[in-house]
Enzyme design. Structure first.
Site: not given
Length: 658
Positions: A342, A540, A544
């Protein structure tokens, strides 16, 4: 573990001390060592050996009989069953011979066998205790006592009695007793022992401190937020212990192999006895061969092959702030082929930062001093980024007057007699300020995904400030380390393509999945998996979590949300993307040790069983006695444990700090 190791040592000492005289007064002592001292009290040699063997069988050897009964009740077979059968068969046969008037006995085989196996277990426990150093060190971090401020007085109380809301006094050089939030004071705190972060972290009012970390220079007053088992330190210890006690997929295979190996040993021992009897060998010699087969086939090394490697691997990770939640996560990390990361908060800091500055007519520090003077009165996140950057480069602190906030556009103020406008192109148009020579540069910065803030001074555009989410200091090193490991890196983000590709270019990432909705992240992971790839997802945030769960390995950045951390298989406490490469390196090295250990354990048995059965006795005179087989088996188990401990010497990706 310490108490168990001490008990094992005591049992070994009893068996070893009593085995010496038993060996001396045995047929080996008489014939091989030429020991000719008569047995005390006028006793026959075998009667004297029987008396000395009783404490060994009843005390030292009882652990094997108890373990064998437990295994049989659980309807399984393990090494305890083999050792118990070998000791009981040799000792019982000898007792029968003694009670019938004497003959060939081998009490020494049973007692020395017990002594060597106990020695092996004791040394293994000590080795496994060494693998637990990381957990032991973590447990020792919390100080036993803490200073609490009650009604203005300083009172020292046990850390175990602290409650949420207690106000703590944390002096320079002392450890933070529990998780807390600073209320007064500033200091640098060394969190390396807990998080692996080597640089001290600045603490000020409103900032959290972690229990077990070390206060370096200033005095802090902090209010306890988590105590006992809720502290970060306690949770880390719990995770590491759970991982060390969990079984890796490879261990489950080893357990099944051990079951069949025990069955083969018992059948092989029985067949060895029958074959030698049919071949005309004496019963005492035939049963010696049978017992040796049973002893040397003990799958102790097979049982140790993966747990010891897992214990060392998880401890190694904990020392670098990497928490593997279970043994399966270590094996999965070793097989990762693609890492999907990410962008925001993982590869980048997750907050706006000045990344480019272009000026026309004024120096950079002059522009920043003027812009920061205006932006100090603004609450916009972009304004905060400009003020932080001005302070970082040492621009002069000027004061502003006649401040006017223009929502959606920017702000205006008078600074040192100059009219300063800071905002977007719409604000410049409103103030009839032309970009002139900065227009092309502004389009270029915008095309790269930066947010562009224009600074106008006295009706003239003097600077462009490019603001974006800056990469973490170690992000590029992390990508390079993964590439060196042969791992493909993919950036996954909901951000616009221009921004994503700019960050990817800076970091050396060649594949970008941009403008992906949170709900679609998991499906993107699934696409890679359907292409036959083992995928790790690093994230995080709450959005996600589905992707972390979908991936073969979910890796959560420690500063992320509780949902992400709960969903992940691995947690990076330091929020350092370089630790992704470190986790994979640890996983690969641990799996390599598991395979080496399993290969040794299986190969050892394949070679040792024919020798123990006496196949080479007729042609080469090669014979193993049970006590030698026990020493060999214990040595094999110890080699497996030591090989796992060599993991501690693993060279990990270098720590870097920006």
């Amino acid at each position: 573990m310490d108490a168990m190791a001490q008990d094992m040592r005591n049992r070994f000492v009893v068996a070893a001390v009593l085995s010496v005289p038993i060996l001396l007064w045995s047929s080996i002592g008489r014939q091989v060592l030429h020991f000719d001292v008569p047995a005390p009290f006028g006793l026959r040699d075998d009667v004297f050996q029987l008396i000395l063997s009783l404490p060994v069988i009843v005390y030292s050897g009882w652990i094997f009989f108890d373990g064998a009964v437990r295994a049989l009740r659980a309807r399984t077979l393990d090494m305890m069953v083999l050792v118990a059968v070998a000791i009981a068969a040799g000792w019982t046969y000898s007792v029968v011979v003694t009670l019938r008037g004497g003959g060939d006995v081998f009490y020494e085989a049973s007692t020395v066998l017990a002594a060597f196996v106990l020695l092996g277990h004791w040394l293994e426990m000590r080795a496994r205790g060494g693998a637990n150093d990381a957990v032991r060190a973590l447990l020792d971090l919390a100080p036993p006592m803490a200073i609490v401020i009650k009604e203005g007085e300083q009172v020292e109380v046990p850390t175990s009695q602290l409650q949420v809301g207690d106000v703590l006094l944390i002096k320079p050089g002392s450890r933070v007793p529990v998780d807390a939030v600073v209320e007064e004071g500033t200091s640098e705190v060394d969190e390396s022992v807990v998080t692996g972060e080597s640089l001290p972290v600045s603490k000020a009012p409103g900032v959290d401190v972690i229990g077990g970390s070390i206060n370096k220079n200033g005095t802090l007053r902090a209010r306890a937020t988590k105590v006992g088992s809720d502290t970060a330190l306690a949770q880390i210890v719990k995770l590491v212990q759970e991982a060390q006690s969990s079984k890796a997929p490879g261990q489950q295979l080893a357990d099944r192999a051990a079951f069949w190996l025990v069955l083969v040993a018992l059948i092989g021992g029985t067949l060895t006895l029958i074959v030698w009897l049919l071949a005309g060998q004496s019963f005492s010699q035939a049963i010696l061969f049978a017992i040796t087969v049973v002893v040397i086939t003990c799958p102790d090394a097979l049982g140790l092959a993966t747990p010891t490697a897992v214990m060392v691997g998880t401890g190694l990770g904990a020392g670098r702030g990497i928490l593997f939640k279970n043994a399966a996560a270590i094996e999965a990390a070793a097989r990762v082929q693609v890492v999907v990361m990410d962008k925001t908060g993982t590869l980048t800091r997750g907050e706006p930062e000045v990344t480019e500055l272009s000026t026309d007519g004024l120096s950079e520090k002059e522009v920043l001093a003027l812009a920061a003077a205006v932006e100090r009165d603004s609450e916009h996140p972009l304004a905060e980024a400009i003020v932080r950057h001005a302070e970082r480069v040492g621009a002069a602190q000027l004061s502003a007057s006649d401040f006017v906030n223009v929502p959606g556009h920017g702000a205006l103020a008078t600074v040192g007699g100059r009219r300063v406008a800071v905002g977007n192109t719409r604000l410049m148009a409103r103030e009839t300020i032309s970009l002139n020579g900065l227009a092309a540069k502004r389009d270029e910065m915008a095309a790269e995904g930066r947010t562009v803030v224009v600074v106008g001074v006295d009706g003239r555009a003097t600077a462009l400030i490019g603001i974006s989410d800056a990469p973490r200091p170690t992000a590029r090193a992390a990508v390079e380390a993964l590439h060196q490991q042969g791992v493909k890196v993919v950036m996954l983000t909901g951000d616009n393509r221009a921004t994503a590709e700019r960050i990817a270019r800076e970091l050396g990432i060649r594949e970008v999945m941009a403008e992906v909705l949170p709900a679609d992240k998991a499906s993107k992971i699934g696409d890679l998996q359907r292409a036959g790839k083992k995928v790790a997802m690093v994230g995080d945030g709450v959005n996600d979590a589905p992707a972390l769960a979908q991936a073969d390995v979910g890796i959560a950045i420690g500063a992320g949300t509780d949902v992400a951390i709960e969903t992940a298989d691995i947690v990076l406490i330091r929020s350092d993307p370089l630790d992704v490469a470190t986790a994979i390196a640890i996983g690969r090295a641990t799996l390599r040790k598991m395979r080496q250990n399993l290969g040794w354990a299986v190969g050892y048995n394949a070679i040792a069983i024919p020798i123990a059965a006496g196949i080479f006795e007729p042609g080469f005179g090669l014979v193993l006695r049970p006590e030698i087989a026990a020493l060999s088996m214990s040595g094999s188990s110890l080699l497996v444990a030591i090989n796992a401990l060599l993991l501690k010497r693993l060279k990990l990706p270098a720590e870097t700090h920006g």
